[in-house]
Motif scaffolding. Structure first.
Motif, PDB file in Angstrom:
ATOM      1  N   ILE B 124       0.864  -1.182   0.000  1.00 34.15           N
ATOM      2  CA  ILE B 124       0.000   0.000   0.000  1.00 34.15           C
ATOM      3  C   ILE B 124       0.901   1.232   0.000  1.00 34.15           C
ATOM      4  CG2 ILE B 124      -1.528   1.399   1.459  1.00 34.15           C
ATOM      5  CD1 ILE B 124      -2.924  -0.986   2.390  1.00 34.15           C
ATOM      6  N   THR B 125       0.579   2.211  -0.839  1.00 35.74           N
ATOM      7  CA  THR B 125       1.367   3.450  -0.857  1.00 35.74           C
ATOM      8  C   THR B 125       0.666   4.517  -0.021  1.00 35.74           C
ATOM      9  OG1 THR B 125       2.042   2.902  -3.086  1.00 35.74           O
ATOM     10  CG2 THR B 125       2.451   5.158  -2.371  1.00 35.74           C
ATOM     11  N   LEU B 126       1.397   5.055   0.940  1.00 38.45           N
ATOM     12  CA  LEU B 126       0.823   6.113   1.769  1.00 38.45           C
ATOM     13  C   LEU B 126       1.325   7.469   1.293  1.00 38.45           C
ATOM     14  CD1 LEU B 126       1.238   4.698   5.397  1.00 38.45           C
ATOM     15  CD2 LEU B 126      -0.572   4.251   3.725  1.00 38.45           C
ATOM     16  N   ASP B 127       0.435   8.467   1.283  1.00 42.45           N
ATOM     17  CA  ASP B 127       0.850   9.839   0.987  1.00 42.45           C
ATOM     18  C   ASP B 127       1.014  10.559   2.301  1.00 42.45           C
ATOM     19  OD1 ASP B 127       0.673  10.149  -2.025  1.00 42.45           O
ATOM     20  OD2 ASP B 127      -1.215   9.153  -1.523  1.00 42.45           O
ATOM     21  N   LEU B 128       2.247  10.835   2.639  1.00 42.88           N
ATOM     22  CA  LEU B 128       2.546  11.478   3.918  1.00 42.88           C
ATOM     23  C   LEU B 128       3.058  12.883   3.655  1.00 42.88           C
ATOM     24  CD1 LEU B 128       4.372   8.385   5.422  1.00 42.88           C
ATOM     25  CD2 LEU B 128       2.102   9.204   6.037  1.00 42.88           C
ATOM     26  N   PRO B 129       3.051  13.727   4.688  1.00 48.96           N
ATOM     27  CA  PRO B 129       3.500  15.114   4.477  1.00 48.96           C
ATOM     28  C   PRO B 129       4.890  15.201   3.847  1.00 48.96           C
ATOM     29  CG  PRO B 129       2.556  14.849   6.664  1.00 48.96           C
ATOM     30  CD  PRO B 129       2.568  13.494   6.041  1.00 48.96           C
ATOM     31  N   ASN B 130       5.763  14.224   4.141  1.00 47.56           N
ATOM     32  CA  ASN B 130       7.118  14.294   3.586  1.00 47.56           C
ATOM     33  C   ASN B 130       7.307  13.469   2.326  1.00 47.56           C
ATOM     34  OD1 ASN B 130       8.117  15.890   5.771  1.00 47.56           O
ATOM     35  ND2 ASN B 130       7.932  14.038   7.001  1.00 47.56           N
ATOM     36  N   GLY B 131       6.203  13.073   1.736  1.00 52.67           N
ATOM     37  CA  GLY B 131       6.320  12.265   0.524  1.00 52.67           C
ATOM     38  C   GLY B 131       5.580  10.952   0.697  1.00 52.67           C
ATOM     39  N   THR B 132       5.833  10.009  -0.207  1.00 48.64           N
ATOM     40  CA  THR B 132       5.109   8.747  -0.129  1.00 48.64           C
ATOM     41  C   THR B 132       5.944   7.699   0.595  1.00 48.64           C
ATOM     42  OG1 THR B 132       5.972   8.021  -2.239  1.00 48.64           O
ATOM     43  CG2 THR B 132       3.864   9.166  -2.280  1.00 48.64           C
ATOM     44  N   LYS B 133       5.242   6.734   1.184  1.00 49.67           N
ATOM     45  CA  LYS B 133       5.923   5.623   1.841  1.00 49.67           C
ATOM     46  C   LYS B 133       5.172   4.350   1.496  1.00 49.67           C
ATOM     47  CE  LYS B 133       7.404   3.793   6.309  1.00 49.67           C
ATOM     48  NZ  LYS B 133       7.628   4.054   7.736  1.00 49.67           N
ATOM     49  N   ILE B 134       5.933   3.308   1.194  1.00 49.36           N
ATOM     50  CA  ILE B 134       5.299   2.040   0.837  1.00 49.36           C
ATOM     51  C   ILE B 134       5.274   1.125   2.052  1.00 49.36           C
ATOM     52  CG2 ILE B 134       5.577  -0.058  -0.547  1.00 49.36           C
ATOM     53  CD1 ILE B 134       6.440   1.779  -2.828  1.00 49.36           C
ATOM     54  N   ILE B 135       4.074   0.620   2.358  1.00 50.34           N
ATOM     55  CA  ILE B 135       3.922  -0.302   3.480  1.00 50.34           C
ATOM     56  C   ILE B 135       3.652  -1.697   2.910  1.00 50.34           C
ATOM     57  CG2 ILE B 135       2.581  -0.831   5.566  1.00 50.34           C
ATOM     58  CD1 ILE B 135       4.129   1.827   5.717  1.00 50.34           C
ATOM     59  N   GLY B 136       4.449  -2.654   3.326  1.00 48.23           N
ATOM     60  CA  GLY B 136       4.286  -4.020   2.824  1.00 48.23           C
ATOM     61  C   GLY B 136       3.089  -4.719   3.450  1.00 48.23           C
ATOM     62  N   ILE B 137       2.420  -5.536   2.641  1.00 44.55           N
ATOM     63  CA  ILE B 137       1.349  -6.396   3.156  1.00 44.55           C
ATOM     64  C   ILE B 137       1.914  -7.810   3.201  1.00 44.55           C
ATOM     65  CG2 ILE B 137      -0.955  -7.354   2.669  1.00 44.55           C
ATOM     66  CD1 ILE B 137      -1.106  -4.423   3.334  1.00 44.55           C
ATOM     67  N   GLU B 138       1.779  -8.448   4.328  1.00 46.04           N
ATOM     68  CA  GLU B 138       2.305  -9.792   4.507  1.00 46.04           C
ATOM     69  C   GLU B 138       1.363 -10.824   3.878  1.00 46.04           C
ATOM     70  OE1 GLU B 138       5.177 -10.584   6.232  1.00 46.04           O
ATOM     71  OE2 GLU B 138       4.834 -12.683   5.690  1.00 46.04           O
TER      72      GLU B 138
END
Lengths: 486, 494
Positions: B124-138
């Motif tokens: 899942i790609t998160l849009d955070l104030p400092n840019g995007t972060k990818i969170i893995g799904i197990e």
């Protein structure tokens, strides 16, 4: 027609179809026999009034184009029957009246039959002598104080004693075939998935299979035809076209190949069983079949494998009997855990507890791989043995049991020797294939002994044909002195 | 509170202990109720809010001889969700029994998927104030919900409601990639949004359709090894998840700094006391005796089914965001806000079909959102429908009303839901855009303020605003400003 209750199901059906006898007369004759059931103890619940009402209704407007027109049938008390107490032979369900009908019994009623009563069995079908039932042990009509086998002991006893024209049992490791063998009757365990498990109190889901128990092979074909069929409510049910087993029944078995597995000869087996087996081979040869020696090398692992797989599934299947929703609840205890403990301690008998403990143990973390997983692998090897053999043969002939009926109490305190009773029947359940036991002779006590024919998956027709041919030539005659009526 | 929360480099979430700075590592096991009319293994209804024990079949209440039959729709929903999470769909999966005794678990086991789940790794790609972060799904697996034990209806008895018993859940397990309460917030919102776009889970946290077990551990800043984690069970709102994480992380920091170790255990979050409490230790952990359910065949899927579902997937938030940026010239931030909820993006697209994009985004993200917040309603419940919003925007762009008047109209609309045209009409709010009429007014003002006209002409440019003000005053604010400017400039030139 005093001897009508001794007749085969096929004969009674034919008399009703020819309108030579009414369903009510048939029903009354069986009810009269059931009045003498006290010593046999094969019934848990009588449905006399219900049966007479159904018989009268049938006679008023007889529908004759069915397989079982106007036939009263008592069934193992493991089949849920709508409005009629269903106990599974346990105190836990002594007060349980289902509001639903099992698919198998519904199939019978749809073919014109109706319920005559519920038959005694080992508690939750766990046992080989019908001694684990909460409702007391059942006696074998063959001789006083002998067991009828188990778990479908009440079914076998009632059938042999002419208390029901036919019956149905369930077979998880031999629970149809072993009692059939002990009582001189015919019992078939169908291919896993041929008969629906919906509405049958579960023991071990991957092994349980309902099947007919009858006086003749012809009856067996008729009953299987009525019972079998796809059921979308059972995910393990096989979706295939219905077969006309009775119409297609033939004793022409010329050219069929019959395997004789060397591993089915065990130490201490009575010599009569060997003779019987030899006689079986001879008859098959005479009928034009070819005898071939085969090997099922993993047979020796079948019993230990079975006593891991079956208790594992049972320990989980029986978790629902907790006193919360239905059935027995102990009034002792002050919290949920105590209520569970007391309910299950008081509600289950020793054999059931033993198997729940074994099952819980083999599924426990740290033991699961060593027991359950290994057992599943061995189960596959056992199945492979059969698959290999069936490349060479059409069916396999073995004894049904390593002994004839034994005395009540003789093996009760020795679970291992009790479990050994199922040594010839268990591999079939593990492989999911069909097998039939037919009466083939007697031991030196004059107690019946059976021969088992094992077939390929869904090859019931061929199995019935072979059994039919052998039955004719063996010409076994049940000769009971009806001691229980005296 | 020992550890102060602070922001490290690049806004990194850190807890400042007495002996250093600590990072928080979080993994979530989200339980999402599958949107389906019937349960996972029975035909009973799943409708929320029914009378207790009215949606219970013989299978759900585990009567003797009852057998489960898989609900194919629920399987499709799980596949759909898996595809939405960019995850691998396993062609072969197995239902297992998880054995334990509880009064609201009628079978004495929960049917779940243990070793072989239907969906494998995804992201899942998160849009955070400092840019995007990818969170893995197990993984994602299907399982049955249990019933509900009700302990507070009677002083000495517990009641059991089996309406939920057997309802299909998807357990979605993240990798331990989350590192702050804000990321957890963004993760849950994004996951919820994806499932709502797909129609696989309504994400209604009040009704328990979305709950999570939160795994928390801490480690010294920069440390690569994971610390011992604690699992906080069954937290049912984002706010509580965040609170639970903060206090659990601080508890762990406190213990570690005091030289103690963390016991791997299951904990409960007490929302009233704002603390986590031990529920059971690892030693007391249940032995669930998982084994494949012999009543069910393994679930074998064919590739065509998956391809077919893939082909019919709706546009998901990330794709829609790209499209919004490209097609409507929105900023990433604006696009994010507008795609966060499917209903909002639908609303926006409906409005811009006929109306000005810039006005639409400003009005939706401004006054409309404010009114939704104020009334605590969703966009689909707003009396300001897309049609009315378009009408309002169109009357601004065509000069019928000014932006200022539009605010006045909106105030009425958001309460009554009345059509903007009718409000403008009945209140006579139309701008005066007839040049002849405006010319008359302007000539009158210029005549009356001859001295100021002279001053303007001699260079006092600021007086221009004065003239405009006078026009507006006389016209009751309804004069078309552009037209007024134009006419005034012409007149003052002479």
């Amino acid at each position: 027609m005093a001897d009508l209750t001794k007749k085969s199901l096929t004969e009674i059906v034919s008399l009703i179809k020819k309108k030579e006898i009414k369903s009510e007369e048939v029903t009354n004759l069986f009810i009269k026999n059931i009045e003498n059931d006290k010593k046999l103890n094969s019934f848990i619940t009588n449905c006399n009034e219900h049966a007479i009402k159904k018989a009268k209704k049938f006679d008023k407007n007889p529908k004759l184009d069915t397989l079982l027109p106007g036939i009263p049938i008592a069934v193992k008390d493991l089949f849920c029957t709508e409005g009629v107490k269903t106990t599974a032979g346990s105190k836990m369900l002594d007060n349980f009246i289902p509001n639903y009908e099992s698919t198998i019994t519904k199939n019978l009623w749809n073919e014109g039959a109706f319920l005559l009563g519920k038959l005694n069995c080992d508690e939750y079908a766990m046992g080989s002598s019908n001694e684990t039932s909460f409702f007391g042990n059942v006696m074998n009509p063959v001789a006083k104080n002998t067991v009828p086998g188990g778990s479908s002991g009440g079914s076998a006893s009632a059938l042999a004693a002419d208390l029901t024209p036919t019956t149905i049992g369930t077979d998880t490791g031999g629970s149809i075939r072993q009692p059939a063998s002990f009582t001189g009757t015919v019992g078939l365990k169908p291919t896993y998935g041929l008969c629906s498990r919906w509405g049958i109190v579960a023991f071990a889901s991957s092994l349980d299979q309902a099947g007919p128990m009858t006086k003749t092979v012809e009856d067996c074909a008729l009953m299987l035809e009525a019972m079998a069929g796809f059921d979308e409510k059972d995910s393990t049910s096989i979706n295939k076209k219905k077969e006309n087993y009775s119409k297609n029944l033939t004793n022409n078995i010329k050219g069929l190949k019959i395997g004789i597995p060397k591993e089915y000869r065990v130490d201490g087996m009575p010599k009569e069983i060997d003779e019987l087996w030899e006689n079986g081979k001879k008859i098959l040869k005479e009928s034009g079949a070819e005898i071939i020696d085969i090997s099922l090398p993993n047979t020796k692992y079948a019993l230990p494998t079975y006593y891991i797989v079956a208790p594992a599934e049972a320990s989980s299947n029986l978790a629902r009997y907790d006193g919360v929703k239905y059935g027995f609840r102990s009034n002792k205890g002050t919290n949920l855990i105590e209520m569970y403990e007391n309910t299950r301690s008081e509600g289950f008998g020793d054999e059931v507890k033993r198997r729940i403990l074994i099952g819980t143990y083999v599924l426990s973390s740290g033991y699961y791989d060593a027991y359950y997983i290994k057992a599943q692998k061995v189960r596959q090897l056992i199945k492979n043995d059969f698959d290999e053999s069936f490349k060479k043969v059409d069916a396999i002939l073995t004894p049904s049991t390593p002994s004839a009926a034994f005395k009540i109490g003789e093996k009760k305190n020795d679970p291992i020797s009790m479990y050994l009773n199922d040594i010839f029947t268990v591999p079939v359940n593990l492989a999911g294939i069909p097998a039939i036991s037919i009466p083939a002779g007697t031991d030196n006590n004059n107690y019946p002994l059976g021969l088992q024919l094992i077939g390929k998956t869904l090859d019931e027709q061929k199995l019935l044909n072979i059994a039919f041919a052998v039955e004719k030539k063996i010409n076994f005659k049940q000769n009971l002195n009806r001691w229980w009526e005296k | 509170m020992v550890g102060k929360v602070m922001n490290g480099e690049k806004g990194k979430y850190l807890i400042e202990g007495e002996k250093g700075k600590w990072e928080v590592v979080i993994g979530l096991e989200v339980h999402a109720q599958v949107s389906s009319n019937s349960k996972l293994f029975s035909g009973s209804s799943t409708k929320f809010g029914a009378e207790p024990n009215t949606q219970v079949s013989l299978v759900d209440s585990a009567f003797p001889g009852m057998l489960p039959v898989i609900n194919e729709f629920c399987v499709q929903q799980a596949i759909k969700t898996g595809l939405g999470l960019n995850a691998k769909i396993n062609l072969h999966s197995v239902f297992d029994r998880k054995n334990y005794f509880y009064a609201d678990l009628p079978q004495g086991y929960q049917i779940s998927q243990y070793k072989n789940p239907i969906v494998g790794e995804g992201k899942i790609t998160l849009d955070l104030p400092n840019g995007t972060k990818i969170i893995g799904i197990e993984r994602l697996h299907l399982e049955q919900d249990a019933g509900k034990s009700i302990h507070d209806l009677d002083p000495s008895n517990t009641y059991v409601d089996l309406n939920r018993s057997g309802v299909a859940l998807m357990e979605i397990v993240s990798k331990p990639d989350l590192s702050s309460p804000d990321e957890v917030n963004a993760y849950i919102k994004k996951l919820r949004s994806i499932m709502r776009y797909l129609g696989t889970c309504d994400g209604n946290m009040q009704e328990g359709s979305l709950r999570a077990d939160v795994n928390v551990s801490v480690r010294k800043e920069g440390n690569k090894e994971l610390g011992t984690r604690c699992e906080i069970k069954n937290v049912n709102s984002i706010k509580f998840m965040q609170m639970a994480i903060i206090c659990e992380a601080q508890r762990q920091v406190q213990l570690l700094e005091a030289g103690k170790s963390i016991d791997q255990e299951t904990r409960l979050f007490d929302t009233k006391k704002n603390e986590t409490r031990s529920m059971r230790s690892k030693e007391d952990a249940h032995d669930y005796r998982y084994f494949p359910d012999p009543d069910l065949l393994p679930l074998n899927l064919n590739k065509e089914l998956i391809e077919n579902i893939k082909k019919n997937l709706p546009e998901l938030p990330d794709q829609k965001k790209e499209r919004f940026i490209n097609n409507y010239s929105l900023t990433a931030y604006e696009a994010n806000v507008l795609v966060s909820e499917k209903e909002i993006s639908d609303y926006f697209e409906e409005v811009v079909k006929t109306s000005d994009i810039k006005l639409a985004k400003n009005w939706i993200m401004g006054d409309l959102f404010a009114s939704l917040n104020e009334k605590n309603i969703s966009i689909s419940q707003s009396p300001v429908t897309t049609k009315k919003m378009s009408q309002l925007i169109d009357s601004i762009s065509s000069g019928v009303i000014s932006g200022r008047t539009a605010k006045e109209v909106f105030e009425i609309m958001k309460e009554s839901g009345e059509e903007p045209n009718k409000i403008i009409e009945s209140k006579g709010l139309q701008q005066k855009s007839d040049p002849k009429e405006l010319e008359k007014i302007i000539e009158k003002i210029l005549t009356e303020n001859n001295d100021k006209v002279e001053q303007y002409k001699s260079g006092k440019d600021k007086l221009f605003g004065f003239f405009v003000g006078q026009v507006m005053k006389i016209s009751g604010g309804k004069a078309n400003p552009q037209l007024v400017n134009q006419i005034l400039k012409n007149k003052l030139k002479k």
